[in-house]
Design a protein around this motif. Sequence first.
Motif: not given
Length: 572
Positions: A151-152, A280-285
């Motif tokens: 990501l980035g 988004v990455a943290m929301a999807l764990h």
Amino acid sequence: MEVDKQKLDLESKSAVETLTAGSADDSRMDNLPPEVEEGNIEYKLKLINPSACRFEHLVTQMKWRLREGHGEAIYEIGVEDSGLLAGLNDVDLQASLHTLRRMAQKLGATITILRQRVVSDCQVDKKTACEVLVRKVPDDQPFIDLKLAVLGNVDGGKSTLLGVLTQGELDNGRGRARLNLFRHLHEIQSGRTSSISHEMLGFNSEGEVITSGDTQKGCLTAEEICSNASKLITLIDLAGHQKYIKTTICGLTGYSPDFAMLVISANTGIAGTTKEHLGVAMALHVPIFVVVTKIDMCSNSMLLRCMTQLHQLLTGLGCKKVPYDVQCIDDAVTAAVNFNQGSICPIFQVSSVTGENLDMLKKFLHVVPPLHTTHEQEKLIQEHAEFQIDEVFNVPHVGTVVGGSLLRGIVREHDELLLGPSENGNFKMVEITSIHRNRSPCRIVRPGQAASLSLKEIDRSVLRKGLVLLKVDLEPFACMEFEAEILLLYHTTTISCGFQATIHISNVCQTATIVHMDKETLKTNEKATVIFHFFKHPEYLRVGSRLFLREGRTKAMGQITKLTPFIDVAER
């Protein structure tokens, strides 16, 4: 709020102390955390000339640790069960390593010494502790397989970094290393990724990197990389530009990566879609670590400013991560061993042009353990097969081919599965004629693995992204409506019934309308139970699946709590 901040500071301090206990500075490595009975880390004070009965017990113990680590185990030699680093003299250390090597050979495993530390530097009685990686590829698969999403923000150096890692050659400063990763002409012309591409990074049993260009006999094929690798990491290169955010979210939700790498350019810092991708990455764990690139292009003051911004972002209330700056190989091993604890976020500073600190990143990827334990993997295998379709191809002389990931169960050649749902909510029986994984033919697919399946006598026009292949025993049904509990992450005002947005659920991506809510309006940081109605056609969903909602700057996350069969909706 002040109490929460103090609690976070104490947690961060404790986590950092745990990590720095294994750093290269001897003054900070008095001991390790006490040994845990579960997991893949084993402490041994010494292993010197064990009896036959004791040796068999040690082998059984190693087998357990390997199962817990899904084929990987960490042995700390010269460490007591309490975590105290006692150390061994050279003779005892070599004898213990010899016994450990015999134990590994008995199980068909290999050992790699990760690091050694001097506990007592006395010239008369020098004592050393040793950390060893034991790796055994499970009997039912050719190598340990992990998936890494990249990501980035746009122009952050993601594709260039992947090109350097997978091809074994440094970049020329103008993006030469990334050219082989692009799939379309406009990507080559603009230098920006717009689609999802996959690359392979392999490691042999000695921890050496196997790249496509790392051979004297010519370029290695994908099949040769797979045959020589004991651990294979599939790198999923996602788009960084704001207009391709849909593609990026689909890559995170559809491919279910084991972990994610957030790439940040040192000369631009936290900019563009960086925060959005992290959210988004943290929301999807999805566990995440950070790589700061282009350190050869910026001054020390610019790099310091970037690192300061990054630490503030990671320790904020939205993330609550513990940043861990990796400054040596020893730090990379420590970060990898503790990565699955959830709160740790390793940070690497690299250059794709000079190659600075790339060895630390490679060591981290070599040691980092799989996300799922063996128990979780075995549980998924026992369930009925569910294969998510992400792409559809028409291969000459083969026919229709679908690509995607297997969430649960096992799929074999010539299996007959249900394909659907169609636009009217029906499922159709199809036969799998052949299977390919990592660009090589195979006969079986296991949970978490990506594969391409050739389907017998199927019209491509009925296929689309979002379909699934299921076992007949599941008795599946399609859904046009479903209930979910959502948390509104951001919206400028309020949302209510009639609000439309794009919903991402695994490989499903479709516009849906809110037809009912348990409250009149929903504001930022509020929760609600809502009922969504798909705008176009029914989909196959599961209770408990995570969803991500987006519409412009509006973002929400949630979980499915109830499904309404499509036939019931049609009757209403």
